[in-house]
Design a protein around this motif. Structure first.
Motif, PDB file in Angstrom:
ATOM      1  N   GLY A   1       6.308  -8.134  -0.670  1.00  0.00           N
ATOM      2  CA  GLY A   1       6.654  -8.774  -1.933  1.00  0.00           C
ATOM      3  C   GLY A   1       5.525  -8.886  -2.930  1.00  0.00           C
ATOM      4  O   GLY A   1       5.678  -9.518  -3.974  1.00  0.00           O
ATOM      5  N   PHE A   2       4.374  -8.283  -2.625  1.00  0.00           N
ATOM      6  CA  PHE A   2       3.242  -8.343  -3.537  1.00  0.00           C
ATOM      7  C   PHE A   2       2.670  -6.947  -3.761  1.00  0.00           C
ATOM      8  O   PHE A   2       2.875  -6.040  -2.949  1.00  0.00           O
ATOM      9  N   VAL A   3       1.916  -6.805  -4.857  1.00  0.00           N
ATOM     10  CA  VAL A   3       1.270  -5.545  -5.189  1.00  0.00           C
ATOM     11  C   VAL A   3      -0.238  -5.732  -5.052  1.00  0.00           C
ATOM     12  O   VAL A   3      -0.801  -6.699  -5.569  1.00  0.00           O
ATOM     13  N   TYR A   4      -0.885  -4.806  -4.341  1.00  0.00           N
ATOM     14  CA  TYR A   4      -2.325  -4.852  -4.124  1.00  0.00           C
ATOM     15  C   TYR A   4      -2.972  -3.590  -4.680  1.00  0.00           C
ATOM     16  O   TYR A   4      -2.359  -2.513  -4.682  1.00  0.00           O
ATOM     17  N   VAL A   5      -4.220  -3.722  -5.146  1.00  0.00           N
ATOM     18  CA  VAL A   5      -4.941  -2.569  -5.681  1.00  0.00           C
ATOM     19  C   VAL A   5      -6.295  -2.437  -4.989  1.00  0.00           C
ATOM     20  O   VAL A   5      -6.817  -3.398  -4.426  1.00  0.00           O
ATOM     21  N   ASN A   6      -6.840  -1.220  -5.054  1.00  0.00           N
ATOM     22  CA  ASN A   6      -8.140  -0.941  -4.448  1.00  0.00           C
ATOM     23  C   ASN A   6      -8.837   0.124  -5.291  1.00  0.00           C
ATOM     24  O   ASN A   6      -8.277   1.191  -5.540  1.00  0.00           O
ATOM     25  N   LEU A   7     -10.059  -0.146  -5.740  1.00  0.00           N
ATOM     26  CA  LEU A   7     -10.795   0.782  -6.594  1.00  0.00           C
ATOM     27  C   LEU A   7     -11.417   1.941  -5.827  1.00  0.00           C
ATOM     28  O   LEU A   7     -11.850   2.916  -6.431  1.00  0.00           O
ATOM     29  N   ASP A   8     -11.471   1.830  -4.518  1.00  0.00           N
ATOM     30  CA  ASP A   8     -12.103   2.879  -3.723  1.00  0.00           C
ATOM     31  C   ASP A   8     -11.109   4.009  -3.472  1.00  0.00           C
ATOM     32  O   ASP A   8     -10.124   3.824  -2.760  1.00  0.00           O
ATOM     33  N   PRO A   9     -11.344   5.215  -4.038  1.00  0.00           N
ATOM     34  CA  PRO A   9     -10.387   6.311  -3.847  1.00  0.00           C
ATOM     35  C   PRO A   9     -10.287   6.777  -2.400  1.00  0.00           C
ATOM     36  O   PRO A   9      -9.313   7.421  -2.019  1.00  0.00           O
ATOM     37  N   ALA A  10     -11.276   6.428  -1.577  1.00  0.00           N
ATOM     38  CA  ALA A  10     -11.258   6.841  -0.173  1.00  0.00           C
ATOM     39  C   ALA A  10     -10.770   5.726   0.753  1.00  0.00           C
ATOM     40  O   ALA A  10     -10.826   5.873   1.977  1.00  0.00           O
ATOM     41  N   ALA A  11     -10.296   4.632   0.198  1.00  0.00           N
ATOM     42  CA  ALA A  11      -9.865   3.496   1.018  1.00  0.00           C
ATOM     43  C   ALA A  11      -8.674   3.867   1.896  1.00  0.00           C
ATOM     44  O   ALA A  11      -7.760   4.581   1.458  1.00  0.00           O
ATOM     45  N   THR A  12      -8.685   3.384   3.131  1.00  0.00           N
ATOM     46  CA  THR A  12      -7.524   3.572   3.988  1.00  0.00           C
ATOM     47  C   THR A  12      -6.407   2.657   3.501  1.00  0.00           C
ATOM     48  O   THR A  12      -6.659   1.661   2.825  1.00  0.00           O
ATOM     49  N   SER A  13      -5.195   3.000   3.819  1.00  0.00           N
ATOM     50  CA  SER A  13      -4.050   2.241   3.310  1.00  0.00           C
ATOM     51  C   SER A  13      -4.072   0.801   3.791  1.00  0.00           C
ATOM     52  O   SER A  13      -4.599   0.492   4.875  1.00  0.00           O
ATOM     53  N   LEU A  14      -3.497  -0.064   2.983  1.00  0.00           N
ATOM     54  CA  LEU A  14      -3.405  -1.473   3.361  1.00  0.00           C
ATOM     55  C   LEU A  14      -2.566  -1.622   4.621  1.00  0.00           C
ATOM     56  O   LEU A  14      -2.871  -2.422   5.505  1.00  0.00           O
ATOM     57  N   LYS A  15      -1.508  -0.837   4.714  1.00  0.00           N
ATOM     58  CA  LYS A  15      -0.621  -0.913   5.871  1.00  0.00           C
ATOM     59  C   LYS A  15      -1.373  -0.588   7.161  1.00  0.00           C
ATOM     60  O   LYS A  15      -1.189  -1.243   8.183  1.00  0.00           O
ATOM     61  N   SER A  16      -2.251   0.415   7.103  1.00  0.00           N
ATOM     62  CA  SER A  16      -3.003   0.781   8.303  1.00  0.00           C
ATOM     63  C   SER A  16      -4.011  -0.296   8.684  1.00  0.00           C
ATOM     64  O   SER A  16      -4.394  -0.414   9.847  1.00  0.00           O
ATOM     65  N   GLN A  17      -4.453  -1.083   7.717  1.00  0.00           N
ATOM     66  CA  GLN A  17      -5.436  -2.133   7.992  1.00  0.00           C
ATOM     67  C   GLN A  17      -4.804  -3.410   8.519  1.00  0.00           C
ATOM     68  O   GLN A  17      -5.477  -4.225   9.150  1.00  0.00           O
ATOM     69  N   THR A  18      -3.520  -3.598   8.235  1.00  0.00           N
ATOM     70  CA  THR A  18      -2.868  -4.855   8.609  1.00  0.00           C
ATOM     71  C   THR A  18      -2.061  -4.763   9.900  1.00  0.00           C
ATOM     72  O   THR A  18      -1.518  -5.774  10.363  1.00  0.00           O
ATOM     73  N   GLY A  19      -1.975  -3.572  10.469  1.00  0.00           N
ATOM     74  CA  GLY A  19      -1.280  -3.422  11.746  1.00  0.00           C
ATOM     75  C   GLY A  19       0.160  -3.894  11.691  1.00  0.00           C
ATOM     76  O   GLY A  19       0.943  -3.450  10.851  1.00  0.00           O
TER      77      GLY A  19
END
Length: 198
Positions: free
Chosen positions: A163-181
Motif C-alpha cells: 500500500g505504499f510507494v518506495y524510491v531508491n536513488l541507487d540504480p544498482a539497488a536490489t529490489s525492496l521485495k528481495s530485501q524484505t523476504g
C-alpha cells in the motif's frame, strides 16, 4: 555508565575517521548521468553526510499508493535533498524521476501532488511525457542535430509495497521485495485490507 558523548562536528576534537563516523563509506559515486549543456548534476553536490551514510542506497517511503492511484497523478517528494517526482502514467505504470529538468536543472513540479498529462518545466517550457521522455523543447526546435527522443528525465528506482510507494536513488539497488523476504506475506496475513487502510 553514561553513553560516550560524540564531539560536535565542528569542534576541535572531531575526528571523521573515528566511530561513529568512520564506520561507514564515503566513496559512493553519483548515479550515472550523461553529460550535456545543463551543467553539474544535483548529485555532484550531494551533502557529505548523505554520501557518508549511503542513504541514497536505501529504499525510502515516498507516498501512499492512493496518492498515485489514478492515471496522470503525480507526487513530488524530497529524498535527502534530491527532488523526486512519482508518476502514474497513462499505461497505469508507476515511475519515479529526479524532479529536475534536463536542460538547466530547474525543479519541474513544485506542488506536492496533483494530476497532469505532461511535466512542464517552468524555466524554458521543456515538456516531458509521464514516461519521462522529452516531448517538446521550444528553444531547440530549430537546433540542428537535436532530437527530443534522445532526452529523458533521470529515472529513479520505484516499488510498491503493502500500500505504499518506495524510491531508491541507487540504480544498482536490489529490489525492496528481495530485501524484505516474507514480510509482505506476514503483513497481509495480519492486515488483509492493508491496501484500503492507507
Amino acid at each position: 555508565p553514561a553513553a560516550e558523548e560524540v564531539p560536535p562536528r565542528d569542534g576541535p576534537d572531531f575526528d571523521e575517521t573515528a566511530p561513529p563516523y568512520g564506520d561507514v563509506q564515503d566513496d559512493l559515486p553519483p548515479p550515472p548521468r550523461p553529460e550535456d549543456e545543463r551543467g553539474p548534476s544535483r548529485f555532484d553536490h550531494a551533502p557529505p553526510f548523505r554520501r557518508r551514510l549511503n542513504i541514497n542506497r536505501l529504499w525510502t517511503w515516498a507516498a501512499a499508493i492512493f496518492a498515485v492511484i489514478a492515471l496522470g497523478t503525480v507526487v513530488a517528494v524530497n529524498y535527502v535533498g534530491v527532488p523526486v517526482v512519482v508518476v502514474r502514467g497513462e499505461d497505469n505504470k508507476i515511475r519515479a524521476f529526479v524532479n529536475s529538468c534536463r536542460h538547466r536543472g530547474a525543479e519541474i513540479l513544485h506542488d506536492a501532488s496533483g494530476e497532469c498529462k505532461f511535466l512542464k518545466c517552468p524555466y524554458h517550457a521543456w515538456t516531458y511525457r509521464l514516461d519521462g521522455q522529452l516531448a517538446r523543447a521550444p528553444p531547440t526546435e530549430s537546433l540542428e542535430g537535436f532530437d527530443v527522443k534522445d532526452v529523458c528525465l533521470d529515472q529513479v528506482k520505484v516499488e510498491e509495497f503493502c500500500g505504499f510507494v518506495y524510491v531508491n536513488l541507487d540504480p544498482a539497488a536490489t529490489s525492496l521485495k528481495s530485501q524484505t523476504g516474507d514480510l509482505e506475506t506476514e503483513i497481509r496475513h495480519w492486515a488483509p485490507d492493508i491496501d484500503n487502510l492507507t
